[in-house]
Design a protein around this motif. Sequence first.
Motif, PDB file in Angstrom:
ATOM      1  N   GLU A   1     -43.225 -34.095  59.492  1.00  0.00           N
ATOM      2  CA  GLU A   1     -43.090 -33.284  60.708  1.00  0.00           C
ATOM      3  C   GLU A   1     -43.000 -31.795  60.361  1.00  0.00           C
ATOM      4  N   ALA A   2     -42.193 -31.456  59.361  1.00  0.00           N
ATOM      5  CA  ALA A   2     -42.036 -30.050  58.964  1.00  0.00           C
ATOM      6  C   ALA A   2     -43.354 -29.474  58.451  1.00  0.00           C
ATOM      7  N   HIS A   3     -44.091 -30.258  57.700  1.00  0.00           N
ATOM      8  CA  HIS A   3     -45.384 -29.786  57.197  1.00  0.00           C
ATOM      9  C   HIS A   3     -46.347 -29.549  58.363  1.00  0.00           C
ATOM     10  N   LEU A   4     -46.394 -30.490  59.290  1.00  0.00           N
ATOM     11  CA  LEU A   4     -47.332 -30.386  60.405  1.00  0.00           C
ATOM     12  C   LEU A   4     -46.891 -29.352  61.442  1.00  0.00           C
ATOM     13  N   ALA A   5     -45.652 -28.909  61.379  1.00  0.00           N
ATOM     14  CA  ALA A   5     -45.219 -27.806  62.231  1.00  0.00           C
ATOM     15  C   ALA A   5     -45.903 -26.505  61.821  1.00  0.00           C
ATOM     16  N   LYS A   6     -46.351 -26.443  60.572  1.00  0.00           N
ATOM     17  CA  LYS A   6     -46.979 -25.218  60.041  1.00  0.00           C
ATOM     18  C   LYS A   6     -48.471 -25.375  59.786  1.00  0.00           C
ATOM     19  N   HIS A   7     -48.970 -26.625  59.799  1.00  0.00           N
ATOM     20  CA  HIS A   7     -50.371 -26.893  59.457  1.00  0.00           C
ATOM     21  C   HIS A   7     -50.949 -27.916  60.444  1.00  0.00           C
ATOM     22  N   ASP A   8     -52.180 -27.695  60.868  1.00  0.00           N
ATOM     23  CA  ASP A   8     -52.836 -28.676  61.739  1.00  0.00           C
ATOM     24  C   ASP A   8     -53.240 -29.930  60.976  1.00  0.00           C
ATOM     25  N   TRP A   9     -53.534 -29.778  59.692  1.00  0.00           N
ATOM     26  CA  TRP A   9     -54.007 -30.885  58.852  1.00  0.00           C
ATOM     27  C   TRP A   9     -53.156 -30.951  57.596  1.00  0.00           C
ATOM     28  N   LEU A  10     -53.229 -32.053  56.879  1.00  0.00           N
ATOM     29  CA  LEU A  10     -52.361 -32.229  55.717  1.00  0.00           C
ATOM     30  C   LEU A  10     -52.746 -31.335  54.554  1.00  0.00           C
ATOM     31  N   ALA A  11     -54.050 -31.096  54.377  1.00  0.00           N
ATOM     32  CA  ALA A  11     -54.500 -30.313  53.229  1.00  0.00           C
ATOM     33  C   ALA A  11     -55.704 -29.461  53.613  1.00  0.00           C
ATOM     34  N   LEU A  12     -55.815 -28.311  52.977  1.00  0.00           N
ATOM     35  CA  LEU A  12     -57.013 -27.456  53.030  1.00  0.00           C
ATOM     36  C   LEU A  12     -57.352 -26.950  54.432  1.00  0.00           C
ATOM     37  N   SER A  13     -56.421 -27.044  55.368  1.00  0.00           N
ATOM     38  CA  SER A  13     -56.620 -26.544  56.744  1.00  0.00           C
ATOM     39  C   SER A  13     -57.794 -27.195  57.460  1.00  0.00           C
ATOM     40  N   ARG A  14     -58.094 -28.433  57.060  1.00  0.00           N
ATOM     41  CA  ARG A  14     -59.183 -29.175  57.717  1.00  0.00           C
ATOM     42  C   ARG A  14     -58.968 -30.667  57.467  1.00  0.00           C
ATOM     43  N   PRO A  15     -59.650 -31.513  58.229  1.00  0.00           N
ATOM     44  CA  PRO A  15     -59.523 -32.948  57.955  1.00  0.00           C
ATOM     45  C   PRO A  15     -60.075 -33.284  56.562  1.00  0.00           C
TER      46      PRO A  15
ATOM     47  N   ARG B   1     -54.980 -35.252  67.262  1.00  0.00           N
ATOM     48  CA  ARG B   1     -56.111 -34.485  66.694  1.00  0.00           C
ATOM     49  C   ARG B   1     -57.054 -35.393  65.923  1.00  0.00           C
ATOM     50  N   ILE B   2     -56.498 -36.321  65.166  1.00  0.00           N
ATOM     51  CA  ILE B   2     -57.341 -37.256  64.411  1.00  0.00           C
ATOM     52  C   ILE B   2     -58.162 -38.113  65.372  1.00  0.00           C
ATOM     53  N   LYS B   3     -57.519 -38.572  66.448  1.00  0.00           N
ATOM     54  CA  LYS B   3     -58.230 -39.408  67.419  1.00  0.00           C
ATOM     55  C   LYS B   3     -59.378 -38.653  68.110  1.00  0.00           C
ATOM     56  N   GLN B   4     -59.323 -37.333  68.103  1.00  0.00           N
ATOM     57  CA  GLN B   4     -60.371 -36.535  68.735  1.00  0.00           C
ATOM     58  C   GLN B   4     -61.513 -36.181  67.786  1.00  0.00           C
ATOM     59  N   LEU B   5     -61.396 -36.533  66.510  1.00  0.00           N
ATOM     60  CA  LEU B   5     -62.453 -36.205  65.555  1.00  0.00           C
ATOM     61  C   LEU B   5     -63.738 -36.962  65.883  1.00  0.00           C
ATOM     62  N   PRO B   6     -64.893 -36.300  65.748  1.00  0.00           N
ATOM     63  CA  PRO B   6     -66.166 -37.014  65.948  1.00  0.00           C
ATOM     64  C   PRO B   6     -66.281 -38.183  64.974  1.00  0.00           C
ATOM     65  N   GLY B   7     -66.597 -39.343  65.500  1.00  0.00           N
ATOM     66  CA  GLY B   7     -66.728 -40.534  64.667  1.00  0.00           C
ATOM     67  C   GLY B   7     -65.461 -41.353  64.561  1.00  0.00           C
ATOM     68  N   PHE B   8     -64.359 -40.871  65.156  1.00  0.00           N
ATOM     69  CA  PHE B   8     -63.117 -41.645  65.090  1.00  0.00           C
ATOM     70  C   PHE B   8     -63.329 -43.064  65.607  1.00  0.00           C
ATOM     71  N   VAL B   9     -62.738 -44.018  64.910  1.00  0.00           N
ATOM     72  CA  VAL B   9     -62.793 -45.420  65.319  1.00  0.00           C
ATOM     73  C   VAL B   9     -61.367 -45.963  65.311  1.00  0.00           C
ATOM     74  N   PRO B  10     -60.975 -46.714  66.349  1.00  0.00           N
ATOM     75  CA  PRO B  10     -59.603 -47.237  66.392  1.00  0.00           C
ATOM     76  C   PRO B  10     -59.463 -48.543  65.616  1.00  0.00           C
ATOM     77  N   MET B  11     -58.237 -49.018  65.561  1.00  0.00           N
ATOM     78  CA  MET B  11     -57.934 -50.361  65.080  1.00  0.00           C
ATOM     79  C   MET B  11     -56.873 -50.927  66.018  1.00  0.00           C
ATOM     80  N   PRO B  12     -56.616 -52.229  66.009  1.00  0.00           N
ATOM     81  CA  PRO B  12     -55.548 -52.767  66.853  1.00  0.00           C
ATOM     82  C   PRO B  12     -54.223 -52.051  66.589  1.00  0.00           C
ATOM     83  N   GLY B  13     -53.599 -51.564  67.655  1.00  0.00           N
ATOM     84  CA  GLY B  13     -52.348 -50.826  67.518  1.00  0.00           C
ATOM     85  C   GLY B  13     -52.520 -49.333  67.547  1.00  0.00           C
ATOM     86  N   ILE B  14     -53.758 -48.876  67.349  1.00  0.00           N
ATOM     87  CA  ILE B  14     -54.055 -47.426  67.386  1.00  0.00           C
ATOM     88  C   ILE B  14     -55.149 -47.190  68.402  1.00  0.00           C
TER      89      ILE B  14
END
Length: 197
Positions: free
Chosen positions: A137-151, A184-197
């Motif tokens: 949570e603290a990391h994502l408070a400062k960054h939209d993505w986990l690494a490199l400022s992009r997915p 944000r991940i769910k909005q990425l082009p090509g996103f595919v769900p799985m049961p529960g998501i």
Amino acid sequence: MKLYDLELSGNCYKVRLFAHLANLELEIISVDFLGGEHKRAPLIDLNPWGELPILVDGQQVLRDSQAILLYLAGTYGGAAWWPVEPQRQAEIMQWLSTAANEIQNGPCAARLIDKFGYRIDKSDALARAERILPLLEAHLAKHDWLALSRPTIADCAVFPYVALAPEGGIDLEPYPHIVHWIDRIKQLPGFVPMPGI
């Protein structure tokens, strides 16, 4: 490429998700997990660990979802998913390690107990989740993505079992930045769900 797969596995889903995001074609081969197909030949010959997922790409056979993500990104995904600079690779790798350790033994373990009846220590799984989720949570408070400022594959590795945390009795409401990252991940082009998501 063939992916030996279990639909309800977050580790298998990591690979399916990345393949969709990166426009990679995978032949998905569903494995009778409850019937123990992964513990018998020919699958046990492909992965002596007796686990899923298993990726077969020509002569290359890989086990472990993090290793498969790295292979697919490095071989087919291009620098957008796996950069050439060691410093940038390390920024991604630290999150792959988090996925394999803190996330696997926290939110993932709690889900295994609640959803599938695994006999592991729920209090330990919840304690691990209570440690890693505030850090995330603290990391994502400062960054939209986990690494490199992009997915990157860092997001693909960490996302499934965090998004599935409610199936282990873990409330994500106290973590608004994690919830926004999931969206944000769910909005990425090509996103595919799985049961529960």
